[in-house]
Design a protein around this motif. Sequence first.
Motif, mmCIF file in Angstrom:
data_model
loop_
_atom_site.group_PDB
_atom_site.id
_atom_site.type_symbol
_atom_site.label_atom_id
_atom_site.label_comp_id
_atom_site.label_asym_id
_atom_site.label_seq_id
_atom_site.Cartn_x
_atom_site.Cartn_y
_atom_site.Cartn_z
ATOM 1 N N GLU A 114 19.697 -17.583 4.443
ATOM 2 C CA GLU A 114 18.335 -17.092 4.286
ATOM 3 C C GLU A 114 18.172 -15.787 5.063
ATOM 4 N N HIS A 115 17.378 -14.868 4.500
ATOM 5 C CA HIS A 115 17.128 -13.577 5.153
ATOM 6 C C HIS A 115 15.655 -13.213 4.998
ATOM 7 N N LEU A 116 15.135 -12.469 5.964
ATOM 8 C CA LEU A 116 13.765 -11.971 5.888
ATOM 9 C C LEU A 116 13.743 -10.523 6.324
ATOM 10 N N PHE A 117 13.220 -9.670 5.435
ATOM 11 C CA PHE A 117 12.975 -8.263 5.731
ATOM 12 C C PHE A 117 11.470 -8.071 5.798
ATOM 13 N N VAL A 118 11.008 -7.238 6.718
ATOM 14 C CA VAL A 118 9.603 -6.842 6.736
ATOM 15 C C VAL A 118 9.592 -5.343 6.475
ATOM 16 N N ARG A 119 8.962 -4.978 5.342
ATOM 17 C CA ARG A 119 8.938 -3.563 4.960
ATOM 18 C C ARG A 119 8.000 -2.794 5.881
ATOM 19 N N GLU A 120 8.530 -1.735 6.469
ATOM 20 C CA GLU A 120 7.738 -0.909 7.372
ATOM 21 C C GLU A 120 6.600 -0.201 6.640
ATOM 22 N N SER A 121 6.838 0.204 5.399
ATOM 23 C CA SER A 121 5.861 1.020 4.675
ATOM 24 C C SER A 121 4.559 0.282 4.375
ATOM 25 N N ASP A 122 4.633 -0.997 4.067
ATOM 26 C CA ASP A 122 3.415 -1.716 3.683
ATOM 27 C C ASP A 122 3.300 -3.108 4.309
ATOM 28 N N GLY A 123 4.246 -3.486 5.148
ATOM 29 C CA GLY A 123 4.181 -4.779 5.819
ATOM 30 C C GLY A 123 4.558 -5.962 4.948
ATOM 31 N N ARG A 124 4.852 -5.714 3.652
ATOM 32 C CA ARG A 124 5.246 -6.842 2.802
ATOM 33 C C ARG A 124 6.590 -7.393 3.258
ATOM 34 N N GLN A 125 6.778 -8.662 2.975
ATOM 35 C CA GLN A 125 8.015 -9.329 3.343
ATOM 36 C C GLN A 125 8.876 -9.546 2.108
ATOM 37 N N ILE A 126 10.170 -9.458 2.323
ATOM 38 C CA ILE A 126 11.145 -9.807 1.292
ATOM 39 C C ILE A 126 11.970 -10.950 1.876
ATOM 40 N N HIS A 127 11.802 -12.115 1.281
ATOM 41 C CA HIS A 127 12.449 -13.335 1.761
ATOM 42 C C HIS A 127 13.516 -13.721 0.736
#
Length: 151
Positions: A114-127
């Motif tokens: 499992e991985h989680l990214f938090v996009r700096e540009s808009d705060g959305r997460q990619i899980h």
Amino acid sequence: MEREPEAEAAPEVEAQVEAAPDPVLEPAPPPVLEILSSQAGLPFRVDVPESFDLVERPSGPDFDVYQVSRGDTAFVGIYVGCCSPFPIYDGRQTEAAGRFSILINENGANRAVEHLFVRESDGRQIHVWLHSVTGDDRALAERIAQTVDPR
């Protein structure tokens, strides 16, 4: 005082109740899946192997869900939106390369499930997470998940 004539008794009518047939319940239609022919416009990129598809799953008002599948078998899930359910696996959490990852030990091998990214540009997460595939398919799912990269 005059008596009113008695009304004639109405003949009894037997109510005939026909048993209504049980309603035939149709199975719920499968969720609408859209196989994406391009990754253009998505907030991530992923390497999709030959014979696999990137599929858009039914989404919600503030999130989108995708999966990498081979036929009817889902290998990797990808959630894009606010407030992801990360983590869904119990394991050791690490942070590297701009993402949080969950590592578990399966049969003596460490797996990044499992991985989680938090996009700096808009705060959305990619899980990103592995689906319940086993054996060689599990290793392949892990390799696919490792290629997910936010844009």
